[in-house]
Design a protein around this motif. Structure first.
Motif, PDB file in Angstrom:
ATOM      1  N   GLY A 196     -71.672  27.199  60.881  1.00 21.52           N
ATOM      2  CA  GLY A 196     -72.339  27.260  62.283  1.00 21.52           C
ATOM      3  C   GLY A 196     -73.800  27.065  62.300  1.00 21.52           C
ATOM      4  N   GLY A 197     -74.545  27.499  61.043  1.00 20.46           N
ATOM      5  CA  GLY A 197     -76.019  27.199  61.045  1.00 20.46           C
ATOM      6  C   GLY A 197     -76.366  25.827  61.196  1.00 20.46           C
ATOM      7  N   GLN A 198     -75.511  25.005  60.182  1.00 26.67           N
ATOM      8  CA  GLN A 198     -75.495  23.611  59.952  1.00 26.67           C
ATOM      9  C   GLN A 198     -75.401  22.971  61.369  1.00 26.67           C
ATOM     10  OE1 GLN A 198     -72.948  23.277  56.779  1.00 26.67           O
ATOM     11  NE2 GLN A 198     -74.646  22.928  55.271  1.00 26.67           N
ATOM     12  N   GLN A 199     -74.292  23.196  62.002  1.00 27.85           N
ATOM     13  CA  GLN A 199     -73.772  22.807  63.158  1.00 27.85           C
ATOM     14  C   GLN A 199     -74.916  22.689  64.395  1.00 27.85           C
ATOM     15  OE1 GLN A 199     -69.931  23.117  65.068  1.00 27.85           O
ATOM     16  NE2 GLN A 199     -69.182  23.967  63.033  1.00 27.85           N
ATOM     17  N   GLN A 200     -75.579  24.155  64.289  1.00 31.82           N
ATOM     18  CA  GLN A 200     -76.488  24.179  65.482  1.00 31.82           C
ATOM     19  C   GLN A 200     -77.812  23.233  65.108  1.00 31.82           C
ATOM     20  OE1 GLN A 200     -77.092  24.688  68.107  1.00 31.82           O
ATOM     21  NE2 GLN A 200     -77.057  26.620  68.851  1.00 31.82           N
ATOM     22  N   ARG A 201     -78.167  23.072  63.761  1.00 32.69           N
ATOM     23  CA  ARG A 201     -79.282  22.338  63.231  1.00 32.69           C
ATOM     24  C   ARG A 201     -78.752  20.983  63.674  1.00 32.69           C
ATOM     25  NH1 ARG A 201     -78.917  24.797  57.644  1.00 32.69           N
ATOM     26  NH2 ARG A 201     -80.161  23.015  56.798  1.00 32.69           N
ATOM     27  N   VAL A 202     -77.476  20.288  63.533  1.00 37.88           N
ATOM     28  CA  VAL A 202     -77.376  18.918  63.983  1.00 37.88           C
ATOM     29  C   VAL A 202     -77.613  18.817  65.626  1.00 37.88           C
ATOM     30  CG1 VAL A 202     -75.382  17.318  64.384  1.00 37.88           C
ATOM     31  CG2 VAL A 202     -75.773  18.608  62.045  1.00 37.88           C
ATOM     32  N   ALA A 203     -77.180  20.008  66.282  1.00 36.35           N
ATOM     33  CA  ALA A 203     -77.355  19.941  67.519  1.00 36.35           C
ATOM     34  C   ALA A 203     -78.806  20.076  68.055  1.00 36.35           C
ATOM     35  CB  ALA A 203     -76.680  21.109  68.114  1.00 36.35           C
ATOM     36  N   ILE A 204     -79.912  20.651  67.283  1.00 35.98           N
ATOM     37  CA  ILE A 204     -81.139  20.549  67.234  1.00 35.98           C
ATOM     38  C   ILE A 204     -81.481  19.238  67.394  1.00 35.98           C
ATOM     39  CG2 ILE A 204     -83.373  21.251  66.785  1.00 35.98           C
ATOM     40  CD1 ILE A 204     -81.982  24.131  66.134  1.00 35.98           C
ATOM     41  N   GLU A 211     -79.710  31.020  73.724  1.00 35.79           N
ATOM     42  CA  GLU A 211     -79.405  31.881  72.828  1.00 35.79           C
ATOM     43  C   GLU A 211     -78.956  31.050  71.285  1.00 35.79           C
ATOM     44  OE1 GLU A 211     -77.501  35.435  73.598  1.00 35.79           O
ATOM     45  OE2 GLU A 211     -78.024  35.287  75.642  1.00 35.79           O
ATOM     46  N   PRO A 212     -80.036  30.293  70.932  1.00 33.69           N
ATOM     47  CA  PRO A 212     -79.125  29.380  69.834  1.00 33.69           C
ATOM     48  C   PRO A 212     -78.550  29.972  68.643  1.00 33.69           C
ATOM     49  CG  PRO A 212     -81.746  29.287  69.879  1.00 33.69           C
ATOM     50  CD  PRO A 212     -81.241  30.205  71.126  1.00 33.69           C
ATOM     51  N   THR A 213     -79.010  31.175  68.372  1.00 30.48           N
ATOM     52  CA  THR A 213     -78.465  32.002  67.153  1.00 30.48           C
ATOM     53  C   THR A 213     -77.410  33.127  67.121  1.00 30.48           C
ATOM     54  OG1 THR A 213     -80.350  33.483  67.314  1.00 30.48           O
ATOM     55  CG2 THR A 213     -80.480  31.466  65.869  1.00 30.48           C
ATOM     56  N   SER A 214     -77.117  33.236  68.715  1.00 31.02           N
ATOM     57  CA  SER A 214     -76.082  34.397  69.018  1.00 31.02           C
ATOM     58  C   SER A 214     -74.691  34.143  68.698  1.00 31.02           C
ATOM     59  CB  SER A 214     -76.438  34.870  70.238  1.00 31.02           C
ATOM     60  OG  SER A 214     -75.880  33.852  71.318  1.00 31.02           O
ATOM     61  N   ALA A 215     -74.225  32.847  68.559  1.00 32.63           N
ATOM     62  CA  ALA A 215     -72.936  32.417  67.972  1.00 32.63           C
ATOM     63  C   ALA A 215     -72.955  32.755  66.404  1.00 32.63           C
ATOM     64  CB  ALA A 215     -72.539  31.347  68.521  1.00 32.63           C
TER      65      ALA A 215
END
Ligand SMILES: Nc1ncnc2c1ncn2[C@@H]1O[C@H](COP(=O)(O)OP(=O)(O)OP(=O)(O)O)[C@@H](O)[C@H]1O
Ligand SMILES: [Mg+2]
Lengths: 234, 272
Positions: free
Chosen positions: B169-177, B192-196
């Motif tokens: 999930g953390g990597q996915q969110q970094r890609v999204a960023i 809330e970029p970290t709440s999931a």
């Protein structure tokens, strides 16, 4: 009561078999039409312009609620009065294709609806145009899971092509009927038709089943499998 | 000094709003009968980092979705660099803008979603190049260079050919960023970029956001429940409740010296 005659069977078989090409050509033409028009209907149905949505829904419901044979007669016998004269083959594939497009549209719709809303929103946030959203983001996710269902309609349409005989298209059934009426023997011609349909649709159905299993496994198992591969490599 | 009133807390950043990048003017949003945003006035200066905090249902997500053009305001005007986002001026009157106008305006805004929303059928690299190629009209080569630079920035230069499902999930969110950064927006929205995320993955995403914030020139509006992080990164904290901004100001002030009772009790709840 007539007894099965093999010599007669061999005599009429080539005639009926030749007509199979017409059946296949009609199936494929109508199917392509149904797939394309179905997609257009499914997309129009999601239009933000409400009247268009209602027209599409109303038209689809109407087409699905009336028998394909009636639509076929309408296209072939009524349209000429309005200056649209179509050959039996064209009229037949058109009617069949349009009829089935409304069913295909429902399948597409289920695929499109299963794409999460977040995908649309991400696409908007990246400023994709509406066409780009459909082509690049939504349809590539919506279509793979519904391929088996669309495949099943190919078989259904194949089995429905004999209705074209009603407007004098000489497809398999019509060829068998003509052969039979020439010699007053119908057992062999119609049996041949049945067997030909069985030989084509049953293996196709099995193929689609296989495809379905494969697609399911791919969408479910991709993550674990790839992760495992990575694990081994690392 | 007069008795403490809500307006006074809000008036605080009036100096900064001379030439706002983003301006909400009396914006309201209702879903059916339910008013979610009420007569909101809110500005963001170029390059400013604003953190939005507030209880669940207070309208934080809706507030930034209005700017991303994912929700249409019921009334009021939102401006970007003085130009209305949802409206167009025709003969001195504001009328609802068409898609062409929205398309033009949207180019200035980027968003990172709570659920990442990566495109699952594309590789990481493709996720980051599809929009630059198709929307900005870049060559694929140029887009890939830019995407690789952004992916390096978020620490994922070695995941270019992975699919989202293969990432944490953390990597996915970094890609999204990275995907949003590639488009070079003037203001980036984070919901809330970290709440999931699993707790152990929150840090890596916050670090990336912090790093981007420190680079400076891009404005950010961050909806977050990570109070320490907000205090660290934001130039200003905005506290929303009931679809209104109840209090806003300098992070230190907000956290150490909250004025309104609602903020006080909200902070107490967050700390306990
Ligand atoms: N599409 C919608 N339709 C109807 N009601 C909605 C919709 N979106 C949001 N709401 C309602 O609007 C209110 C504010 O929602 P919003 O998501 O903006 O709050 P939030 O501050 O982001 O909350 P949270 O901290 O839980 O994310 C909520 O009561 C929510 O139920
Ligand atoms: Mg929210």
């Amino acid at each position: 009561m007539s007894i099965w005659s093999w010599s007669y069977t061999f005599e009429v078989f080539p005639i009926i078999f030749d007509a199979l090409w017409i059946t296949l050509a009609a199936t494929i033409t109508a199917y392509v039409l149904a797939m394309v028009l179905g997609l257009v209907l499914a997309i129009l149905r999601r239009s933000a312009f409400k009247p268009l949505t209602w027209i599409v829904i109303g038209l689809s419901e109407f087409i699905r609620a009336t028998p394909p044979l009636v639509q076929l007669f309408f296209v072939f016998y009524v349209l000429p009065f309005y200056g649209i004269s179509l050959s039996p083959f064209v009229a037949g594939t058109l009617a069949l294709g349009v009829h089935y497009s409304t069913y295909c549209a429902e399948i597409y719709r289920s695929g499109i609806d299963s794409v999460p809303r977040g995908q649309w929103e991400a696409a908007t946030s990246l400023n994709f145009s509406s066409t780009q959203k459909w082509r690049k983001i939504i349809l590539p996710q919506a279509i793979p899971p519904i391929i088996p269902m669309l495949g099943n309609y190919l078989i259904s349409m194949f089995k429905d092509t004999p209705i074209l005989s009603a407007i004098t298209v000489v497809e398999t059934l019509q060829a068998a009927k003509i052969a039979g009426s020439a010699s007053f023997r119908y057992l062999e011609p119609f049996t041949i038709v049945g067997v030909l349909f069985l030989l084509l649709s049953y293996p196709s159905a099995l193929l689609i089943k296989k495809l379905e299993v494969k697609l399911n496994r791919r969408s479910l198992g991709k993550k674990d499998k790839k992760l495992k591969e990575k694990g081994v490599a690392a | 000094m007069l008795a403490v009133r809500t307006e006074e807390f809000i008036g605080k950043n009036a100096v900064e709003t001379a030439n706002p990048l983003v301006a909400y003017k009396k914006v309201s949003k209702a879903f059916g009968e339910v008013k979610v945003i009420r007569d909101l006035d809110f500005n963001v200066s170029p390059g400013e980092k604003v953190a939005i905090i507030g209880p669940s249902g207070s309208g934080k997500t809706t507030l930034i979705r209005l700017l991303m053009t994912l929700e249409e305001p019921t009334s009021g005007v939102i401006e970007i660099n003085g130009e209305p986002l949802w409206h167009k001026e025709v003969k001195g009157k504001l009328v609802k803008a068409d898609e062409k106008h929205l398309h033009k305006m949207r180019g200035q805004i980027g968003m990172v979603f709570q659920q990442f929303n990566l495109f699952p059928h594309m590789t990481v690299l493709r996720n980051c190049t599809e929009a630059p190629v198709n929307v900005l009209g870049m060559s694929r080569k140029e887009a890939e260079e830019r995407a690789k630079a952004m992916l390096a920035k978020v620490g994922l230069e070695n995941k270019l050919d992975s699919y989202p499902a293969q990432l944490s999930g953390g990597q996915q969110q970094r890609v999204a960023i990275a995907r949003a950064l590639v488009m070079r927006p003037k203001v980036m929205l984070f919901d809330e970029p970290t709440s999931a995320l699993d707790p152990e993955l929150v840090g890596e995403v916050l670090d990336v956001i912090r790093e981007i914030a420190e680079e400076g020139e891009m404005a950010m509006i961050l909806v977050t429940h990570e109070m320490e992080f907000a205090k660290d990164v934001a130039d200003r904290i905005v506290f929303t409740d009931g679809g209104k901004i109840v209090e806003q100001g300098d992070p230190k002030e907000i956290f150490e010296n909250p004025k309104s009772e609602r903020l006080q009790s909200f902070l107490k709840r967050m700390r306990s």
